[in-house]
Design a protein around this motif. Structure first.
Motif, PDB file in Angstrom:
ATOM      1  N   LEU A  88       8.834   9.675   1.431  1.00  0.00           N
ATOM      2  CA  LEU A  88       7.912   9.567   0.284  1.00  0.00           C
ATOM      3  C   LEU A  88       7.705   8.048  -0.277  1.00  0.00           C
ATOM      4  CD1 LEU A  88       5.560  11.461  -1.056  1.00  0.00           C
ATOM      5  CD2 LEU A  88       7.652  11.969  -2.946  1.00  0.00           C
ATOM      6  N   CYS A  89       6.461   7.679  -0.386  1.00  0.00           N
ATOM      7  CA  CYS A  89       6.159   6.568  -1.197  1.00  0.00           C
ATOM      8  C   CYS A  89       5.138   6.753  -2.405  1.00  0.00           C
ATOM      9  CB  CYS A  89       5.698   5.509  -0.235  1.00  0.00           C
ATOM     10  SG  CYS A  89       5.265   4.059  -1.016  1.00  0.00           S
ATOM     11  N   ILE A  90       5.687   6.621  -3.345  1.00  0.00           N
ATOM     12  CA  ILE A  90       4.906   6.863  -4.651  1.00  0.00           C
ATOM     13  C   ILE A  90       4.126   5.710  -5.273  1.00  0.00           C
ATOM     14  CG2 ILE A  90       4.523   8.132  -6.985  1.00  0.00           C
ATOM     15  CD1 ILE A  90       7.066   9.475  -6.158  1.00  0.00           C
ATOM     16  N   ASP A  91       2.847   5.682  -5.510  1.00  0.00           N
ATOM     17  CA  ASP A  91       2.027   4.169  -5.940  1.00  0.00           C
ATOM     18  C   ASP A  91       2.227   4.358  -7.636  1.00  0.00           C
ATOM     19  OD1 ASP A  91       0.674   2.076  -6.567  1.00  0.00           O
ATOM     20  OD2 ASP A  91      -1.162   3.117  -6.276  1.00  0.00           O
ATOM     21  N   LEU A  92       3.022   3.191  -8.099  1.00  0.00           N
ATOM     22  CA  LEU A  92       3.036   3.166  -9.670  1.00  0.00           C
ATOM     23  C   LEU A  92       2.096   2.096 -10.146  1.00  0.00           C
ATOM     24  CD1 LEU A  92       7.168   3.148  -9.507  1.00  0.00           C
ATOM     25  CD2 LEU A  92       5.354   4.984  -9.901  1.00  0.00           C
ATOM     26  N   TYR A  93       1.073   1.429  -9.352  1.00  0.00           N
ATOM     27  CA  TYR A  93       0.588   0.266  -9.855  1.00  0.00           C
ATOM     28  C   TYR A  93      -1.181   0.700  -9.658  1.00  0.00           C
ATOM     29  CZ  TYR A  93      -1.466  -4.243 -10.550  1.00  0.00           C
ATOM     30  OH  TYR A  93      -2.110  -5.149 -11.088  1.00  0.00           O
ATOM     31  N   GLU A  94      -1.485   0.589  -8.458  1.00  0.00           N
ATOM     32  CA  GLU A  94      -2.946   0.819  -8.205  1.00  0.00           C
ATOM     33  C   GLU A  94      -3.484   2.140  -8.615  1.00  0.00           C
ATOM     34  OE1 GLU A  94      -6.063   0.520  -4.392  1.00  0.00           O
ATOM     35  OE2 GLU A  94      -3.985   0.204  -4.048  1.00  0.00           O
TER      36      GLU A  94
END
Length: 137
Positions: A88-94
């Motif tokens: 799992l990869c979670i976006d923390l910016y865009e």
């Protein structure tokens, strides 16, 4: 208060503790340089049962305010139970909280490019398959 630590490199957080051998194998696979390009992700691994079974929203809530990375990787139950082990990869910016899955062998492409702002999370998201998995560059 329980907080996920700020790390020098992007964090790979373990939230499933059902298969220790799988965890160790995934860590080794993630760190193995790409055979064609030689790249590998700059990541740190965290295996602490205090974070067991956290969901994405809880993970985001437990990040320190000064967490400086654009993403966090999570090895959860889906990763452990799946034959391909998509992380799992979670976006923390865009688009904070947006998710995709990434095969361990191409995590370097996601981490390397997002960490230096060479690409955006949405670009990788657009390249995922029908199951939301980023498979190749």
């Amino acid at each position: 208060m329980l907080l996920i630590p700020n790390t020098e490199d992007v964090l790979v957080l373990r939230t499933d503790f059902s298969k220790d051998v799988k965890w160790h194998n995934l860590c080794a696979e993630i760190q193995t340089p790409d055979p064609e390009y030689g790249f590998q992700p700059y990541v740190e691994f965290l295996s602490d049962q205090k974070f067991e079974n956290l969901n994405s929203a809880e993970i985001i809530d437990l990040l320190p305010a000064d967490y400086s990375h654009p993403i966090i990787f999570v090895i959860d139950r889906y990763t452990v139970e799946s034959e391909e082990s998509p992380v799992l990869c979670i976006d923390l910016y865009e688009d904070k909280g947006k998710e995709m899955r990434v095969l361990p062998k191409v995590m370097w492409a996601v981490e390397n490019n997002l960490s230096i702002s060479n690409s955006e999370f949405s670009s990788f998201l657009e390249s995922t398959d029908e199951n939301g998995i980023f498979r190749e560059i």
